[in-house]
Design an enzyme around this catalytic site. Structure first.
Site, PDB file in Angstrom:
ATOM      1  N   ARG A   1     180.501   4.370 -21.148  1.00 44.54           N
ATOM      2  CA  ARG A   1     179.643   4.466 -22.318  1.00 44.54           C
ATOM      3  C   ARG A   1     178.864   5.761 -22.132  1.00 44.54           C
ATOM      4  NH1 ARG A   1     178.828   0.546 -25.757  1.00 44.54           N
ATOM      5  NH2 ARG A   1     179.504  -1.138 -24.432  1.00 44.54           N
TER       6      ARG A   1
ATOM      7  N   LYS B   1     182.614   4.420 -38.824  1.00 42.92           N
ATOM      8  CA  LYS B   1     182.714   3.388 -37.792  1.00 42.92           C
ATOM      9  C   LYS B   1     183.343   2.162 -38.448  1.00 42.92           C
ATOM     10  CE  LYS B   1     180.097   1.079 -34.210  1.00 42.92           C
ATOM     11  NZ  LYS B   1     180.721  -0.207 -34.400  1.00 42.92           N
TER      12      LYS B   1
ATOM     13  N   ARG C   1     190.888  -4.508 -26.649  1.00 41.52           N
ATOM     14  CA  ARG C   1     189.799  -3.931 -25.878  1.00 41.52           C
ATOM     15  C   ARG C   1     189.640  -4.581 -24.503  1.00 41.52           C
ATOM     16  NH1 ARG C   1     184.010  -2.499 -28.496  1.00 41.52           N
ATOM     17  NH2 ARG C   1     182.867  -2.540 -26.562  1.00 41.52           N
TER      18      ARG C   1
HETATM   19  P1  AMP Z   1     180.320  -1.215 -30.776  1.00 41.42           P
HETATM   20  O1  AMP Z   1     181.391  -2.267 -30.788  1.00 41.42           O
HETATM   21  O2  AMP Z   1     179.196  -1.465 -31.724  1.00 41.42           O
HETATM   22  O3  AMP Z   1     179.893  -0.879 -29.356  1.00 41.42           O
HETATM   23  O4  AMP Z   1     180.957   0.134 -31.312  1.00 41.42           O
HETATM   24  C1  AMP Z   1     182.041   0.722 -30.695  1.00 41.42           C
HETATM   25  C2  AMP Z   1     183.301   0.262 -31.372  1.00 41.42           C
HETATM   26  O5  AMP Z   1     183.407   0.810 -32.659  1.00 41.42           O
HETATM   27  C3  AMP Z   1     184.535   0.750 -30.687  1.00 41.42           C
HETATM   28  O6  AMP Z   1     184.894  -0.033 -29.613  1.00 41.42           O
HETATM   29  C4  AMP Z   1     185.577   0.678 -31.797  1.00 41.42           C
HETATM   30  O7  AMP Z   1     186.182  -0.604 -31.797  1.00 41.42           O
HETATM   31  C5  AMP Z   1     184.775   0.804 -33.043  1.00 41.42           C
HETATM   32  N1  AMP Z   1     185.070   1.982 -33.839  1.00 41.42           N
HETATM   33  C6  AMP Z   1     185.100   1.955 -35.173  1.00 41.42           C
HETATM   34  N2  AMP Z   1     185.371   3.140 -35.669  1.00 41.42           N
HETATM   35  C7  AMP Z   1     185.531   3.989 -34.622  1.00 41.42           C
HETATM   36  C8  AMP Z   1     185.824   5.380 -34.511  1.00 41.42           C
HETATM   37  N3  AMP Z   1     185.994   6.148 -35.584  1.00 41.42           N
HETATM   38  N4  AMP Z   1     185.887   5.900 -33.255  1.00 41.42           N
HETATM   39  C9  AMP Z   1     185.696   5.136 -32.166  1.00 41.42           C
HETATM   40  N5  AMP Z   1     185.419   3.819 -32.215  1.00 41.42           N
HETATM   41  C10 AMP Z   1     185.330   3.240 -33.438  1.00 41.42           C
END
Ligand code: AMP
Length: 587
Positions: free
Chosen positions: A427, A251, A271
């Site tokens: 989501r 991530k 985004r």
């Molecule tokens: P969050 O912002 O905590 O909701 O986590 C989701 C975000 O993680 C996504 O919107 C991406 O910007 C990010 N992200 C980072 N690495 C990845 C990955 N390998 N696949 C999809 N999203 C990722």
């Protein structure tokens, strides 16, 4: 707009989703082709459609200045009302109502121009558009004042809620889509699909009205909403949900971006669907000479000498329309691709920019085709990488992958179902983000507030504090309304009712004795709370009725956690590493 506001008020007043849907459907059905898209976008809680890159740029200062002038009250009247409600729309309505009452009682002079000409939906939409184009906060505030002067307090409440993007009437996108389906008797699936592809519920509403939902298409240079991930912490639960095999990716902590390309034309979208092409010229240059037409999903990271730089480095480049050569040399970037959303039909490639949507194909196929694009990778001088991917078959393997990701100083993992389709804007359970809270803070609840939606009527929103080492006083650090079960909230509501110190509208201060353990993603320095810090994505991990307020964390411990989090992640994404991992993962 008054009628729209009345409907919004009625939607807010009920917790039953079927009643909300009927109310909305009955109203939407009565609108003409001009009113309908505006009403739908406003119900989505935004002044402009999601896919529309515009923002009004009207800040708190401009709003409160305008309200103070109109209400003829001191500038801090709005701040006081906001402290009571934590909702700018309600606060504005409150202040305007107070002013109207004072006028009725004769203690304030009559308004120079009373509300005579209530704005229509189109008037409000036009005003938002004019606020957006007005240059400078003064001009924006003036245009906003003109609009607000024409509104009665309940309408003003919603005009402000939409403007700030916080409708808070217990109306999610899903419910709005259900209402559109009901209003025009269309299948809900068709409404959702059009909403996903257009990123515009206003346009979707019109397509539903005209029975043209099937005409919505994925199109190059029209950004699609991004697929989102659901949070998950427990490895066994994740494997249980995703089935025997799960794909695990790092991530990355950068910025999400969608890359569209056709011929030599390359564009990047953020985004929030803004065009950010100009900010990353090296990615654009690196993509210009490739041989395919299509749409990628990925993350932009600051990356130098084979190493990912921390997010704070990337931050230096954000918001700059055209980065200088110096900043580009200091903070070079790379595009880490992890998904392929559309690819031109090879037969028409280069002739016609028509993309084949791969959204409904399984991730395994999308990834295979992504790898087949042979993107120019960073360790051979290109500006791309592929996400680090391994596949796991058990909870133990997933735990091990998580630990390895943490060793690479990565905040967590993305766990994906290789069979899942790409669901824009959703989501869903196809993607799970596995994070473990980095730290939690024990805080004491100092204020509580009535919730919204299904938490209507219970005290579910908690404001909490830590202790200031210097003064010994409690200082607030955040506010959270998720984490507790309905039963816990009900029980605590009764307790807070009995231990209220003072009431301020929806908000009340309470005896500072209930300790909660708060989890969060990031701590930032901020003036928003009296501790000088605020938490990103705070949630109540659990009630700590076993602790008393003397045991809560202090500003010194907050400071320690804050400084510990300043060192960004340093995960490696060299191509060799990627490939080896992908191959190993595939076995
Ligand atoms: P969050 O912002 O905590 O909701 O986590 C989701 C975000 O993680 C996504 O919107 C991406 O910007 C990010 N992200 C980072 N690495 C990845 C990955 N390998 N696949 C999809 N999203 C990722």
């Amino acid at each position: 707009m008054r009628r729209w506001s009345e409907v919004a008020e009625r939607v807010s007043a009920t917790t039953r989703t079927s009643v909300k849907t009927h109310l909305l459907a009955d109203y939407l059905r009565t609108l003409d082709a001009q009113q309908l898209p505006v009403a739908a976008v406003f119900f989505a809680g935004r002044p402009f459609a999601e896919v529309d890159g515009r923002t009004t740029g009207l800040g708190w200062a401009a709003i409160s200045g305008a309200v103070a002038v109109i209400a003829d009250l001191p500038p801090d009247a709005l701040g006081d009302a906001y402290d009571r409600t934590s909702d700018l729309g309600l606060a504005v309505a409150d202040v305007l109502e107070q002013a109207a009452e004072a006028r009725r009682a004769g203690s304030l002079p009559e308004l120079p121009d009373p509300v005579v000409d209530p704005p229509t939906l189109a008037d409000v939409a036009d005003a938002y558009a004019e606020i957006e184009t007005a240059s400078g906060s003064q001009a924006k505030a003036e245009r906003f004042s003109e609009l607000l002067r024409r509104c009665d307090p309940p309408t003003a409440c919603y005009v402000v809620k939409i403007l700030t993007g916080e409708l808070r009437i217990g109306l999610g996108e899903g419910l709005l889509e259900a209402a559109l389906a009901e209003a025009f008797e269309r299948p809900i699936g068709a409404v959702k699909r059009a909403g996903m592809l257009t990123g515009d519920l206003g346009r979707t509403a019109v397509l539903a009205r005209e029975d043209r939902l099937s005409s919505a298409e994925i199109a190059l240079f029209h950004p699609l909403k991004f697929m989102l991930a659901s949070p998950a912490e427990d490895a066994a639960e994740i494997i249980g949900r995703l089935g025997p095999t799960a794909w695990v990716e790092d991530k990355y902590d950068g910025i999400r971006a969608q890359l569209h390309r056709a011929g030599r034309d390359v564009r990047l979208y953020s985004r929030d669907l803004h065009d950010i092409t100009g900010q990353f010229p090296e990615v654009i240059a690196g993509a210009r000479d490739l041989a395919w037409t299509g749409i990628l999903d990925g993350e932009i990271l600051a990356y130098r000498d084979g190493t990912v730089m921390p997010f704070v480095a990337l931050q230096k480049r954000l918001g700059r329309k055209a980065p200088s050569a110096a900043i580009r040399a200091e903070v070079p970037v790379v595009y880490v691709a992890f998904d392929l959303l559309a690819l031109a039909d090879p037969a028409v490639n280069g002739v016609e920019p028509l993309a084949e949507a791969l959204l409904d194909r399984p991730l395994s196929e999308r990834r295979r085709r992504l790898e087949g694009l042979e993107l120019p990778l960073a360790d051979s001088g290109g500006s791309f990488a592929l996400s680090h991917l391994v596949s796991v078959d058990s909870a133990d393997e997933l735990e091990a992958a998580f630990d390895q990701a943490r060793l690479r100083r990565n905040e967590g993992l993305m766990v994906k179902d290789p069979a899942s389709p790409y669901s824009p804007g959703r989501r869903g359970l196809g993607w799970l983000k596995m994070k473990k809270a980095l730290a939690t803070l024990d805080c004491v609840v100092v204020g509580v507030e009535l919730g919204h939606g299904k938490r209507h009527g219970v005290l579910s929103d908690y404001t909490f504090a830590v202790r200031d080492d210097a003064s010994g006083k409690l200082v607030t650090i955040g506010k959270a309304y998720t984490g507790l079960t309905d039963a816990e909230i009900a029980e605590m509501t009764a307790w807070f009712e009995a231990h209220t110190l003072a009431r301020f509208g929806r908000y009340r201060t309470v005896e500072p004795t209930v300790v909660v353990e708060v989890a969060f993603d990031v701590i930032v320095r901020s003036n928003r709370h009296s501790s000088g810090f605020s938490l990103r994505f705070p949630r109540i991990a659990r009630l700590r009725l076993d602790k008393d307020a003397a045991e809560i964390d202090t500003t010194a411990s907050v400071e320690a956690v804050w400084s510990g989090l300043q060192h960004g992640s340093e995960q490696l994404v060299t191509a060799g590493h990627q490939k080896a991992a992908v191959e190993a993962g595939r076995g």
